[in-house]
Design an enzyme around this catalytic site. Sequence first.
Site, short mmCIF file in Angstrom:
data_model
loop_
_atom_site.label_atom_id
_atom_site.label_comp_id
_atom_site.label_asym_id
_atom_site.label_seq_id
_atom_site.Cartn_x
_atom_site.Cartn_y
_atom_site.Cartn_z
N LYS A 1 -2.87 5.88 -3.91
CA LYS A 1 -3.95 6.81 -3.54
C LYS A 1 -3.78 8.14 -4.25
O LYS A 1 -2.66 8.65 -4.33
CB LYS A 1 -3.94 7.06 -2.02
CG LYS A 1 -3.89 5.78 -1.22
CD LYS A 1 -3.97 5.99 0.28
CE LYS A 1 -3.65 4.70 0.99
NZ LYS A 1 -2.21 4.46 1.19
N ASP B 1 0.83 -1.20 0.00
CA ASP B 1 0.00 0.00 0.00
C ASP B 1 0.88 1.26 0.00
O ASP B 1 1.63 1.50 0.94
CB ASP B 1 -0.88 -0.03 1.26
CG ASP B 1 -1.81 1.15 1.33
OD1 ASP B 1 -2.98 1.00 0.93
OD2 ASP B 1 -1.38 2.23 1.78
N HIS C 1 -7.50 9.67 -1.50
CA HIS C 1 -6.81 9.59 -0.20
C HIS C 1 -7.65 10.13 0.97
O HIS C 1 -7.58 9.61 2.08
CB HIS C 1 -5.48 10.34 -0.27
CG HIS C 1 -4.46 9.82 0.68
ND1 HIS C 1 -3.12 9.77 0.40
CD2 HIS C 1 -4.57 9.31 1.93
CE1 HIS C 1 -2.46 9.25 1.43
NE2 HIS C 1 -3.33 8.98 2.37
N TYR D 1 2.75 9.97 -0.29
CA TYR D 1 3.90 9.46 0.49
C TYR D 1 5.22 9.79 -0.22
O TYR D 1 6.29 9.70 0.38
CB TYR D 1 3.85 7.94 0.69
CG TYR D 1 2.62 7.39 1.38
CD1 TYR D 1 1.72 8.22 2.05
CD2 TYR D 1 2.37 6.02 1.39
CE1 TYR D 1 0.60 7.69 2.66
CE2 TYR D 1 1.26 5.48 2.01
CZ TYR D 1 0.37 6.33 2.64
OH TYR D 1 -0.73 5.79 3.25
#
Length: 276
Positions: free
Chosen positions: A78, A48, A111, A53
């Site tokens: 996401k 994931d 997200h 990120y």
Amino acid sequence: MNYLTETYRLANGVKMPKVGFGTWQIKPGDDAYQAVSHALSVGYRHIDTAQGYGNEESVGKAIHDSGIPREEIFLTTKLESHIKDYEGALAACEASLKKLSVGYVDLIIIHAPWPWSEMGKDCKEGNIEAFRALETLYERKQARAIGVSNFSVEDLENIVAHNDVVPHVNQIGYFIGIDQSKTIEYCQKYDIFVQAYSPLGIGYLLENEVVNEAAKALAKTPAQICIRYLLQKGVAPLPKSVNKDRMIENAQLDFEIDTDWMAKLDAVKGDPRRWE
Ligand code: A2P
């Protein structure tokens, strides 16, 4: 049973390994590359990541270099929380595929219902548009499943009412002590699968007294109690660690928490997370 390869079935029939490996806060570059490489080497097959990120390239490289056939890995990313228009969302998702170096992702999710910098803002129109972009990816088979994250019942209702596809997944912060019953009830009604991020309460839940008592009584570690608890709730936990031994520990889940201990864990109240 190996929960890293044992799967849940999403509403559209896509199979998803029950326990995933989260990569939030794992720095891009060597850290993310090493963490994902280790996770794959110890058997994780559900990874994931997220645009936000910043580590998609490193995650993609680790997957590629592992030599594991693409179809054996369930990969999620996401859409950034602030992108709430169709064209922008589509472009960002296409960029993700490039960064990850894959022809498709297994799951792509919005997200959050609002930009992280404006939590709680009403973005109903924008979420409909962003989800439309995910529907386009789904039609093009660039995503095998599509969904949302951090969506409340109200946010989900908006998508269910205005979009064509009912989200396949809602990824929420879910761990012992937090009450997600309303969202989970809605998700069950519409066959929206729940993934649980921060199953260890970003680590702070491991200090909880009841969790530690359960661990002692069942001869398991506190982390295993926290993750197993979520499996027994029928959701998909996404623990994360940069430490290989802990990755292994977090996957050793072939035991049962009996109903008495489940009830005691259910009675724990409060979010243990701290952000300092
Ligand atoms: P580390 O990466 O140094 O192992 P969550 O998945 O709820 O967000 O929690 C992640 C945090 O919990 C990270 O700080 C991680 O640290 C820590 N962690 C993960 N697995 C374990 C474990 N088995 N025992 C102790 N701490 C853990």
